[in-house]
Design a protein around this motif. Structure first.
Motif, mmCIF file in Angstrom:
data_model
loop_
_atom_site.group_PDB
_atom_site.id
_atom_site.type_symbol
_atom_site.label_atom_id
_atom_site.label_comp_id
_atom_site.label_asym_id
_atom_site.label_seq_id
_atom_site.Cartn_x
_atom_site.Cartn_y
_atom_site.Cartn_z
ATOM 1 N N VAL A 1 0.860 -1.190 0.000
ATOM 2 C CA VAL A 1 0.000 0.000 0.000
ATOM 3 C C VAL A 1 0.890 1.232 0.000
ATOM 4 C CG1 VAL A 1 -1.903 -1.162 1.157
ATOM 5 C CG2 VAL A 1 -0.158 -0.021 2.511
ATOM 6 N N HIS A 2 0.319 2.366 -0.359
ATOM 7 C CA HIS A 2 1.145 3.565 -0.511
ATOM 8 C C HIS A 2 1.771 4.024 0.799
ATOM 9 C CE1 HIS A 2 -3.007 4.996 0.200
ATOM 10 N NE2 HIS A 2 -2.428 5.945 0.900
ATOM 11 N N GLU A 3 1.107 3.735 1.929
ATOM 12 C CA GLU A 3 1.687 4.121 3.217
ATOM 13 C C GLU A 3 3.009 3.390 3.462
ATOM 14 O OE1 GLU A 3 2.381 5.859 6.819
ATOM 15 O OE2 GLU A 3 0.987 6.464 5.235
ATOM 16 N N THR A 4 3.135 2.157 2.980
ATOM 17 C CA THR A 4 4.394 1.415 3.117
ATOM 18 C C THR A 4 5.519 2.138 2.388
ATOM 19 O OG1 THR A 4 3.146 -0.655 3.246
ATOM 20 C CG2 THR A 4 5.488 -0.814 2.732
ATOM 21 N N ILE A 5 5.227 2.679 1.213
ATOM 22 C CA ILE A 5 6.253 3.417 0.459
ATOM 23 C C ILE A 5 6.629 4.697 1.184
ATOM 24 C CG2 ILE A 5 6.758 4.540 -1.740
ATOM 25 C CD1 ILE A 5 4.896 2.576 -3.099
ATOM 26 N N TYR A 6 5.644 5.413 1.710
ATOM 27 C CA TYR A 6 5.953 6.641 2.449
ATOM 28 C C TYR A 6 6.832 6.343 3.666
ATOM 29 C CZ TYR A 6 2.680 9.530 -0.233
ATOM 30 O OH TYR A 6 2.057 10.235 -1.233
ATOM 31 N N GLN A 7 6.534 5.271 4.392
ATOM 32 C CA GLN A 7 7.344 4.937 5.559
ATOM 33 C C GLN A 7 8.752 4.540 5.149
ATOM 34 O OE1 GLN A 7 5.599 2.262 8.325
ATOM 35 N NE2 GLN A 7 3.736 3.450 8.591
ATOM 36 N N ALA A 8 8.889 3.833 4.022
ATOM 37 C CA ALA A 8 10.216 3.458 3.558
ATOM 38 C C ALA A 8 11.044 4.677 3.169
ATOM 39 C CB ALA A 8 10.095 2.514 2.368
ATOM 40 N N LEU A 9 10.363 5.750 2.759
ATOM 41 C CA LEU A 9 11.073 6.984 2.399
ATOM 42 C C LEU A 9 11.404 7.839 3.611
ATOM 43 C CD1 LEU A 9 9.081 8.103 -0.765
ATOM 44 C CD2 LEU A 9 11.496 7.514 -0.698
ATOM 45 N N TYR A 10 10.469 7.947 4.540
ATOM 46 C CA TYR A 10 10.582 8.958 5.587
ATOM 47 C C TYR A 10 11.078 8.429 6.931
ATOM 48 C CZ TYR A 10 8.039 12.238 2.587
ATOM 49 O OH TYR A 10 7.662 13.063 1.568
ATOM 50 N N VAL A 11 10.794 7.157 7.252
ATOM 51 C CA VAL A 11 11.175 6.659 8.569
ATOM 52 C C VAL A 11 12.670 6.403 8.594
ATOM 53 C CG1 VAL A 11 10.845 4.805 10.253
ATOM 54 C CG2 VAL A 11 8.905 5.673 8.937
ATOM 55 N N GLN A 12 13.355 7.050 9.548
ATOM 56 C CA GLN A 12 14.809 7.046 9.574
ATOM 57 C C GLN A 12 15.385 5.640 9.744
ATOM 58 O OE1 GLN A 12 17.048 9.423 9.242
ATOM 59 N NE2 GLN A 12 15.735 11.220 9.067
#
Length: 375
Positions: free
Chosen positions: A160-171
């Motif tokens: 899901v798109h939230e997984t991609i956002y977390q992979a980008l933003y979560v340190q």
């Protein structure tokens, strides 16, 4: 004797089962069943090892899931999920399901450590696909749908798109190249939360008195209790205040030439209320809009208490809501209300107050109010 646990279990089958399942020695007195005690809700979030041993004992006694859950004060869904997740098929007969408490404890402990490796970081093909399309300036949502269409029969390639956002933003993850965040439409390299709870300022500086504390006489039995609200003009830049008396449905319109800020509304309401006899202004009921943030100053100046409705409960000010709907005949949505003069507002209020109302036995609000004043 130097035997292994497996060999000892063959020789002494019952003892071997007790060692394996954490049962007490057969010659020792068994503790009383927990069902005979008062259920004590567990204060811990996760099941403990002694609770898992108890679950195994009671399952062996053919107890139901609800009965097992009631004894340690757990939810039946917790027990059901524990058996399903941490049980295992019986070796040699996969049609039977067994629950072994010590193995279940180890299995639960192995799953608990955080952070867990993400799906994108574990799948090189998935990571390369996402990075290539982010470089092409695709949005995460577009990438997710493209993955499902490209690989319909491979669930390991679906995210899901939230997984991609977390992979980008979560340190801590570092599953996608950091510079790819700049390819998103926002261009942000850090995620921006919608709200900062710690820095949010309270809407009201003084405590509110809720409508549940309003006196019972305000239920249209005694005149003098008013409902108030604003109707908003074009682009939210202008407004008119409305006041409706609950017993007579008498309407007063409040001119707000300076805007609808809290201090402007408080001052205008004070001016309007002070034109009425004191015995006809006993309370004011409002919604939780920020325009009434200065309600304490209004009460101090007029000695009129203000009561607030519950959030999203317009029916608690039904008379005023109905009046606002009538006023839209005169001030349609999108009208610049700052252009309205006080005499124009008085004319509109006079027309509404001269309409006969079914709820007043076809009398007008003006007639009802005149009777009160004469009395």
């Amino acid at each position: 004797m130097g035997l292994t646990s497996k060999e000892a279990s063959r020789l002494h089958e019952r003892t071997g089962r007790e060692w394996r399942n954490g049962r007490i020695a057969p010659n020792r007195r068994r503790a009383p069943v927990l069902a005979e005690q008062e259920p004590v809700p567990s204060s811990t979030r996760y099941l403990r090892e002694d609770e898992r041993i108890h679950i195994a004992d009671r399952l062996r006694e053919k107890a139901s899931v609800r009965a097992i859950a009631a004894e340690p004060g757990r939810s039946p869904s917790v027990i059901s999920r524990e058996i399903r997740r941490n049980g295992m098929p019986l070796s040699g007969d996969h049609s039977r399901w067994v629950y072994r408490p010590h193995a279940a404890q180890r299995r639960a402990g192995d799953r608990r450590p955080r952070p867990k490796p993400g799906k994108i970081g574990q799948n090189v093909e998935l990571r390369d696909f996402i990075q290539a399309h982010l470089a092409m300036r695709w949005s995460p949502e577009q990438i997710c749908h493209a993955l499902r269409r490209r690989f319909p029969d491979r669930p390991e390639m679906h995210v899901v798109h939230e997984t991609i956002y977390q992979a980008l933003y979560v340190q801590g993850r570092r599953e996608l190249r950091r510079e790819l965040a700049g390819a998103l439409r926002t261009g942000r390299t850090r995620r921006k939360p919608h709200r900062y709870a710690a820095s949010r300022r309270p809407r009201f500086s003084h405590p509110r008195v809720m409508i549940s504390e309003r006196p019972a006489e305000a239920d249209r039995a005694v005149p003098g209790h008013w409902e108030g609200d604003l109707i908003i003009g074009k682009d939210g830049a202008s407004a008119i205040g409305t006041l409706v008396e609950r017993a007579t449905r008498y309407v007063m319109l409040v001119h707000l030439p300076q805007g609808r800020g809290a201090q402007d509304v408080s001052t205008a309401l004070q001016t309007t209320v002070q034109t009425l006899p004191r015995h006809l202004v006993k309370s004011l009921t409002w919604d939780q809009g920020s325009e009434m943030a200065a309600h304490h100053a209004f009460t101090v100046a007029t000695e009129v208490p203000v009561y607030f409705c519950a959030p999203a409960s317009p029916w608690q000010r039904g008379s005023d809501e109905n009046t606002n709907g009538l006023l839209r005949q005169y001030f349609p949505k999108g009208t610049d209300l700052s252009a309205q003069r006080p005499d124009q507002l008085e004319t509109v209020a006079a027309e509404l107050n001269s309409r006969p109302r079914k709820t007043l036995d076809w009398e007008t609000p003006a007639e009802r109010l005149h009777k009160l004043l004469a009395a």
